[in-house]
Design a protein around this motif. Structure first.
Motif, PDB file in Angstrom:
ATOM      1  N   ALA A 112       0.655  -0.019  -5.314  1.00 26.39           N
ATOM      2  CA  ALA A 112       0.139  -0.543  -4.045  1.00 26.39           C
ATOM      3  C   ALA A 112      -1.370  -0.756  -4.113  1.00 26.39           C
ATOM      4  O   ALA A 112      -1.876  -1.777  -3.625  1.00 26.39           O
ATOM      5  N   THR A 113      -2.093   0.184  -4.730  1.00 26.97           N
ATOM      6  CA  THR A 113      -3.545  -0.013  -4.880  1.00 26.97           C
ATOM      7  C   THR A 113      -3.848  -1.203  -5.773  1.00 26.97           C
ATOM      8  O   THR A 113      -4.774  -1.978  -5.511  1.00 26.97           O
ATOM      9  N   LEU A 114      -3.057  -1.364  -6.838  1.00 31.31           N
ATOM     10  CA  LEU A 114      -3.286  -2.491  -7.759  1.00 31.31           C
ATOM     11  C   LEU A 114      -3.003  -3.825  -7.085  1.00 31.31           C
ATOM     12  O   LEU A 114      -3.798  -4.782  -7.198  1.00 31.31           O
ATOM     13  N   LEU A 115      -1.888  -3.910  -6.347  1.00 32.61           N
ATOM     14  CA  LEU A 115      -1.549  -5.167  -5.670  1.00 32.61           C
ATOM     15  C   LEU A 115      -2.532  -5.472  -4.550  1.00 32.61           C
ATOM     16  O   LEU A 115      -2.810  -6.643  -4.265  1.00 32.61           O
ATOM     17  N   THR A 116      -3.067  -4.426  -3.917  1.00 35.36           N
ATOM     18  CA  THR A 116      -4.086  -4.647  -2.888  1.00 35.36           C
ATOM     19  C   THR A 116      -5.322  -5.312  -3.478  1.00 35.36           C
ATOM     20  O   THR A 116      -5.884  -6.248  -2.894  1.00 35.36           O
ATOM     21  N   ASN A 120      -6.633  -9.114  -2.511  1.00 36.73           N
ATOM     22  CA  ASN A 120      -7.893  -9.284  -1.778  1.00 36.73           C
ATOM     23  C   ASN A 120      -9.015  -9.827  -2.648  1.00 36.73           C
ATOM     24  O   ASN A 120      -9.792 -10.666  -2.196  1.00 36.73           O
ATOM     25  N   GLN A 121      -9.136  -9.327  -3.872  1.00 38.07           N
ATOM     26  CA  GLN A 121     -10.208  -9.786  -4.755  1.00 38.07           C
ATOM     27  C   GLN A 121      -9.696  -9.831  -6.195  1.00 38.07           C
ATOM     28  O   GLN A 121      -9.996  -8.931  -6.987  1.00 38.07           O
ATOM     29  N   PRO A 122      -8.913 -10.848  -6.515  1.00 40.73           N
ATOM     30  CA  PRO A 122      -8.314 -10.905  -7.854  1.00 40.73           C
ATOM     31  C   PRO A 122      -9.337 -10.988  -8.977  1.00 40.73           C
ATOM     32  O   PRO A 122      -9.140 -10.403 -10.046  1.00 40.73           O
ATOM     33  N   THR A 123     -10.444 -11.700  -8.754  1.00 37.64           N
ATOM     34  CA  THR A 123     -11.440 -11.842  -9.820  1.00 37.64           C
ATOM     35  C   THR A 123     -12.065 -10.502 -10.171  1.00 37.64           C
ATOM     36  O   THR A 123     -12.203 -10.154 -11.353  1.00 37.64           O
ATOM     37  N   GLY A 127     -11.602  -8.352 -13.502  1.00 34.86           N
ATOM     38  CA  GLY A 127     -12.853  -8.153 -14.230  1.00 34.86           C
ATOM     39  C   GLY A 127     -12.990  -6.760 -14.813  1.00 34.86           C
ATOM     40  O   GLY A 127     -13.758  -6.550 -15.761  1.00 34.86           O
ATOM     41  N   HIS A 128     -12.232  -5.766 -14.262  1.00 27.20           N
ATOM     42  CA  HIS A 128     -12.279  -4.424 -14.822  1.00 27.20           C
ATOM     43  C   HIS A 128     -11.673  -4.358 -16.218  1.00 27.20           C
ATOM     44  O   HIS A 128     -11.931  -3.417 -16.967  1.00 27.20           O
ATOM     45  N   LEU A 129     -10.855  -5.359 -16.561  1.00 27.68           N
ATOM     46  CA  LEU A 129     -10.230  -5.355 -17.882  1.00 27.68           C
ATOM     47  C   LEU A 129     -11.211  -5.745 -18.980  1.00 27.68           C
ATOM     48  O   LEU A 129     -10.922  -5.513 -20.154  1.00 27.68           O
ATOM     49  N   ASN A 226     -10.236  -1.178  -6.178  1.00 29.40           N
ATOM     50  CA  ASN A 226      -9.499  -2.404  -5.843  1.00 29.40           C
ATOM     51  C   ASN A 226      -9.795  -2.935  -4.456  1.00 29.40           C
ATOM     52  O   ASN A 226      -9.107  -3.849  -3.997  1.00 29.40           O
ATOM     53  N   ILE A 227     -10.755  -2.353  -3.745  1.00 35.84           N
ATOM     54  CA  ILE A 227     -11.081  -2.876  -2.411  1.00 35.84           C
ATOM     55  C   ILE A 227     -12.585  -3.093  -2.312  1.00 35.84           C
ATOM     56  O   ILE A 227     -13.351  -2.520  -3.064  1.00 35.84           O
TER      57      ILE A 227
END
Length: 227
Positions: A112-116, A120-123, A127-129, A226-227
């Protein structure tokens, strides 16, 4: 003899029905009944203050959208805390020593945290990868490594909680068995092991509290990314 030590981690059955569901619902029955007043006694005041303090500690690093998770995280914390502590009582079963249950809690909340973040901010989430300033030759390897570390997070959450509680329960049973075995022959040594058992029980109470808090704290940190 060795198998008997691990019998405490098997779910008890009554007429062929596993009692793990009852053991997970029991902590909710211990909570005070709702009242027309917000605070009814000193225990409720202490409980409200403690929940407020922990919620504030968890929510400070998060922005306003992350505060919507306060109820979920605090409910999970109270549930894990009560289940862990109730599992230290004699003749009880601790559901959080089961990896299946811990993974059932860790994986959906992590997802759920990952999909959030992806919604909301896919870039920024992707970018964490790849850290900024990475050499070109290391980009494929780093993406693979960061992806694996991201996917292993729920497994680490579940295994950490399971391993810590399982190790503590095994130590308590080993020392208690030694105490009872030595009591008829070596009373002094049995008293010494009983003292060690008391100290270990106090330590396990602290571990039960800390592991519940760490589980929820790591989820809040994943949410913060993720937020």
């Amino acid at each position: 003899m060795i198998l008997a030590f691990f019998d405490q981690f098997s779910s008890p059955h009554l007429f062929g029905v596993p009692l793990i569901l009852l053991s997970t619902l029991l902590p909710a029955l211990l909570l005070p009944a709702p009242s027309t007043r917000w605070i009814t006694n000193r225990l409720s005041t202490l409980q409200s203050w403690l929940i407020h303090t922990i919620t504030k500690q968890l929510m400070i690093p998060l922005n306003n959208p992350g505060h919507k998770w306060a109820l979920i995280l605090m409910s999970l914390l109270i549930f894990l805390l009560m289940v862990n502590l109730l599992g230290l009582l004699p003749y009880t079963f601790t559901p959080t020593t089961q990896l299946s249950m811990n993974m059932a809690l860790a994986f959906p909340l992590w997802l759920a945290t990952l999909l959030t973040g992806l919604r909301n901010q896919p870039t920024a989430s992707l970018g964490h990868l790849l850290p900024e300033g990475t050499p070109t030759l290391l980009i494929p390897a780093l993406i693979v490594i960061e992806t694996i570390s991201l996917l292993i997070r729920p497994l680490a959450l579940g295994v950490r909680l399971t391993a810590n509680l399982t190790a503590g329960h095994l130590l308590i049973q080993l020392i208690s068995t030694a105490t009872i075995t030595l009591l008829p022959t070596m009373t002094t040594l049995s008293a010494l092991t009983a003292t060690v058992l008391l100290l270990l029980t106090i330590l396990e109470m602290a571990v039960a509290i800390i592991q519940a808090y760490v589980f929820v704290l790591l989820l809040s940190l994943y949410l913060q990314e993720n937020i």
